[in-house]
Scaffold this motif. Structure first.
Motif, PDB file in Angstrom:
ATOM      1  N   ASN A 103       0.855  -1.180   0.000  1.00  0.00           N
ATOM      2  CA  ASN A 103       0.000   0.000   0.000  1.00  0.00           C
ATOM      3  C   ASN A 103       0.890   1.228   0.000  1.00  0.00           C
ATOM      4  N   TYR A 104       0.614   2.150  -0.903  1.00  0.00           N
ATOM      5  CA  TYR A 104       1.404   3.382  -1.004  1.00  0.00           C
ATOM      6  C   TYR A 104       0.525   4.558  -0.639  1.00  0.00           C
ATOM      7  N   THR A 105       0.938   5.315   0.362  1.00  0.00           N
ATOM      8  CA  THR A 105       0.149   6.447   0.837  1.00  0.00           C
ATOM      9  C   THR A 105       0.989   7.713   0.839  1.00  0.00           C
ATOM     10  N   GLU A 106       0.341   8.837   1.139  1.00  0.00           N
ATOM     11  CA  GLU A 106       1.062  10.096   1.212  1.00  0.00           C
ATOM     12  C   GLU A 106       2.064  10.091   2.367  1.00  0.00           C
ATOM     13  N   LEU A 199       9.487  15.148  -5.730  1.00  0.00           N
ATOM     14  CA  LEU A 199       8.286  15.036  -4.900  1.00  0.00           C
ATOM     15  C   LEU A 199       7.030  15.006  -5.774  1.00  0.00           C
ATOM     16  N   TYR A 200       7.017  15.801  -6.820  1.00  0.00           N
ATOM     17  CA  TYR A 200       5.897  15.808  -7.760  1.00  0.00           C
ATOM     18  C   TYR A 200       5.685  14.406  -8.335  1.00  0.00           C
ATOM     19  N   VAL A 201       6.773  13.797  -8.800  1.00  0.00           N
ATOM     20  CA  VAL A 201       6.677  12.455  -9.384  1.00  0.00           C
ATOM     21  C   VAL A 201       6.229  11.428  -8.346  1.00  0.00           C
ATOM     22  N   MET A 202       6.765  11.524  -7.136  1.00  0.00           N
ATOM     23  CA  MET A 202       6.432  10.545  -6.103  1.00  0.00           C
ATOM     24  C   MET A 202       4.964  10.634  -5.683  1.00  0.00           C
ATOM     25  N   LEU A 203       4.356  11.807  -5.875  1.00  0.00           N
ATOM     26  CA  LEU A 203       2.967  11.981  -5.439  1.00  0.00           C
ATOM     27  C   LEU A 203       1.940  11.724  -6.544  1.00  0.00           C
ATOM     28  N   ASP A 232      -5.571  14.284 -11.000  1.00  0.00           N
ATOM     29  CA  ASP A 232      -4.519  13.516 -10.345  1.00  0.00           C
ATOM     30  C   ASP A 232      -4.096  14.082  -8.985  1.00  0.00           C
ATOM     31  N   TRP A 233      -4.507  15.323  -8.691  1.00  0.00           N
ATOM     32  CA  TRP A 233      -4.021  15.972  -7.481  1.00  0.00           C
ATOM     33  C   TRP A 233      -5.122  16.344  -6.479  1.00  0.00           C
ATOM     34  N   SER A 234      -6.366  16.083  -6.794  1.00  0.00           N
ATOM     35  CA  SER A 234      -7.457  16.497  -5.894  1.00  0.00           C
ATOM     36  C   SER A 234      -7.385  15.806  -4.537  1.00  0.00           C
ATOM     37  N   HIS A 235      -6.823  14.607  -4.497  1.00  0.00           N
ATOM     38  CA  HIS A 235      -6.740  13.852  -3.242  1.00  0.00           C
ATOM     39  C   HIS A 235      -5.428  14.068  -2.491  1.00  0.00           C
ATOM     40  N   ILE A 236      -4.526  14.873  -3.062  1.00  0.00           N
ATOM     41  CA  ILE A 236      -3.244  15.161  -2.416  1.00  0.00           C
ATOM     42  C   ILE A 236      -3.414  16.368  -1.491  1.00  0.00           C
ATOM     43  N   SER A 237      -2.816  16.317  -0.321  1.00  0.00           N
ATOM     44  CA  SER A 237      -2.972  17.397   0.656  1.00  0.00           C
ATOM     45  C   SER A 237      -2.476  18.727   0.098  1.00  0.00           C
ATOM     46  N   ARG A 238      -3.143  19.808   0.503  1.00  0.00           N
ATOM     47  CA  ARG A 238      -2.722  21.135   0.039  1.00  0.00           C
ATOM     48  C   ARG A 238      -1.341  21.499   0.582  1.00  0.00           C
ATOM     49  N   GLU A 239      -0.976  20.923   1.745  1.00  0.00           N
ATOM     50  CA  GLU A 239       0.351  21.189   2.307  1.00  0.00           C
ATOM     51  C   GLU A 239       1.462  20.613   1.426  1.00  0.00           C
ATOM     52  N   LEU A 275      -2.025  11.371   6.853  1.00  0.00           N
ATOM     53  CA  LEU A 275      -1.425  11.103   5.552  1.00  0.00           C
ATOM     54  C   LEU A 275      -1.566   9.643   5.138  1.00  0.00           C
ATOM     55  N   SER A 276      -1.635   8.741   6.117  1.00  0.00           N
ATOM     56  CA  SER A 276      -1.828   7.321   5.800  1.00  0.00           C
ATOM     57  C   SER A 276      -3.197   7.077   5.181  1.00  0.00           C
ATOM     58  N   ASP A 277      -4.141   7.936   5.485  1.00  0.00           N
ATOM     59  CA  ASP A 277      -5.493   7.811   4.933  1.00  0.00           C
ATOM     60  C   ASP A 277      -5.580   8.326   3.499  1.00  0.00           C
ATOM     61  N   ARG A 278      -4.526   8.937   3.009  1.00  0.00           N
ATOM     62  CA  ARG A 278      -4.521   9.470   1.638  1.00  0.00           C
ATOM     63  C   ARG A 278      -3.813   8.459   0.730  1.00  0.00           C
ATOM     64  N   ASP A 279      -4.619   7.650   0.085  1.00  0.00           N
ATOM     65  CA  ASP A 279      -4.118   6.523  -0.698  1.00  0.00           C
ATOM     66  C   ASP A 279      -3.503   6.987  -2.021  1.00  0.00           C
ATOM     67  N   LEU A 280      -2.334   6.431  -2.352  1.00  0.00           N
ATOM     68  CA  LEU A 280      -1.649   6.761  -3.596  1.00  0.00           C
ATOM     69  C   LEU A 280      -1.451   5.521  -4.473  1.00  0.00           C
ATOM     70  N   THR A 281      -2.384   4.593  -4.375  1.00  0.00           N
ATOM     71  CA  THR A 281      -2.286   3.375  -5.188  1.00  0.00           C
ATOM     72  C   THR A 281      -2.275   3.704  -6.677  1.00  0.00           C
TER      73      THR A 281
END
Length: 346
Positions: A103-106, A199-203, A232-239, A275-281
């Motif tokens: 599982n890959y998360t933020e 960081l952009y690529v990793m997210l 692609d970025w709506s679920h990524i944190s604004r921080e 951040l664990s709740d923000r899934d990056l699958t």
């Protein structure tokens, strides 16, 4: 010229299979006959240009001592080749780590970012600029360890004596900073742009400058023409997005330093659970699917045709002979620190 009791590299090491090609030479696995241990060796064919470059690389690697930087173990300067013996990182790169996660998360992305930023902060405080920060140079010591990630390949690294004093064009096209492409004098801040791209690529799973035409890509980089696609970025944190914006600022004077980035809200204020709740699958799948394309975008370039070929830093004023003497002296220190004494081998 041999640096270890007049023995040559081949007397003490056996070259094994090729691992990858670095910025200036081929990297192979090698085996120490004396210490019964595996290492990596970067083999560079000698000429006037590479002589100076390699001596700088070894001197810089010897100067740096950090848990998350690949360390130099041994060095040999012989008639036809340079041999830089280094720690063996045989777990692949950071892309391999992401793909192998169940599982890959933020949170996972932030953990990787902390390691990268800490390494870069140390280099910059030591007066060193890497100039080729990219995922393929974030190496894993083994496939078993989740934390043993180190920055490698110091082929383009330089000592920065004065702010904005470097001028040569080098790096990797999709990660290079705009000031380098504009032929503007630069310094350690160019690494921070590259960190932002990483960081952009990793997210999200792809680079912000995906172009088939390299010249068009370079124009977009120089203009800072990139965005966060909402799909692609709506679920990524604004921080996280705020940190990337601060790193990928075309205004060098306003770009975040490594120390400032480590104090950003994404690094310091958000809980692991949040951040664990923000899934990056979906990001993990994109990295896996686009891996060949991402590799195509990481071929290094070095332009020697420009008028600004010569660096403005004082290291160039030193002769190769002086650099060689310093590096040979350093090599003996490296050897003593890296290998046990004969008594320790019993």
């Amino acid at each position: 010229m041999s640096l270890s009791k007049k023995k040559k590299f081949a007397d003490l090491y056996e070259v094994k299979e090729k691992i990858h090609r670095g910025s200036a030479g081929v990297v192979n696995e090698c085996y120490s006959k004396l210490y019964d241990k595996k290492y990596a060796v970067k083999i560079i064919k000698r000429d006037d240009e590479t002589d100076e470059q390699v001596l700088h690389e070894v001197a810089i690697m010897n100067q740096l001592n950090h848990d998350n930087l690949v360390g130099v173990v041994d060095y040999y300067e012989e008639d036809d080749f340079h041999y830089i013996v280094m720690e063996l990182m045989d777990g692949g790169d950071v892309f391999d780590r992401i793909i192998d996660l169940n599982n890959y998360t933020e949170k996972d992305a932030r953990d990787l970012a902390k390691i990268l930023l800490g390494s870069v902060e140390y280099m910059h405080k030591s007066g060193v600029v890497h100039r080729d920060i990219k995922p393929q140079n974030l190496l894993l010591e083994s496939k078993e360890s989740n934390c043993a990630i180190k920055v490698g390949d110091f082929g383009f690294a330089k000592i920065v004596h004065t702010p904005k004093s470097l001028t040569s064009r080098c790096g990797t096209p999709s990660y290079v900073a705009p000031e380098i492409l504009k032929n503007q004098p630069y310094d350690q801040s160019c690494d921070m742009w590259s960190v932002g791209v990483v960081l952009y690529v990793m997210l999200c799973g792809y680079t912000p400058f995906m172009e088939e035409n390299q010249e068009k890509m370079f124009e977009r980089i120089k203009l800072g023409d990139w965005k966060f696609d909402s799909d692609d970025w709506s679920h990524i944190s604004r921080e996280a997005k705020a940190l990337i914006k601060g790193l990928m600022n075309t205004n060098v004077d306003k770009r975040l330093t490594a120390s400032a980035a480590l104090k950003s809200k994404w690094i310091t204020s958000l809980t692991d659970q949040y951040l664990s709740d923000r899934d990056l699958t979906s990001t993990m799948r994109l990295i896996k699917d686009k891996r060949p394309r991402l590799k195509d975008l990481t071929m290094v370039f070095k332009d020697f045709s420009t008028k600004v070929k010569t660096e403005l830093d004082t290291i160039v004023s030193n002769t190769i002979d002086h650099s060689r003497k310093a590096t040979i002296s350093a090599a003996s220190v490296i050897r003593t620190a890296s290998h046990p004494s004969k008594g320790d081998l019993k």
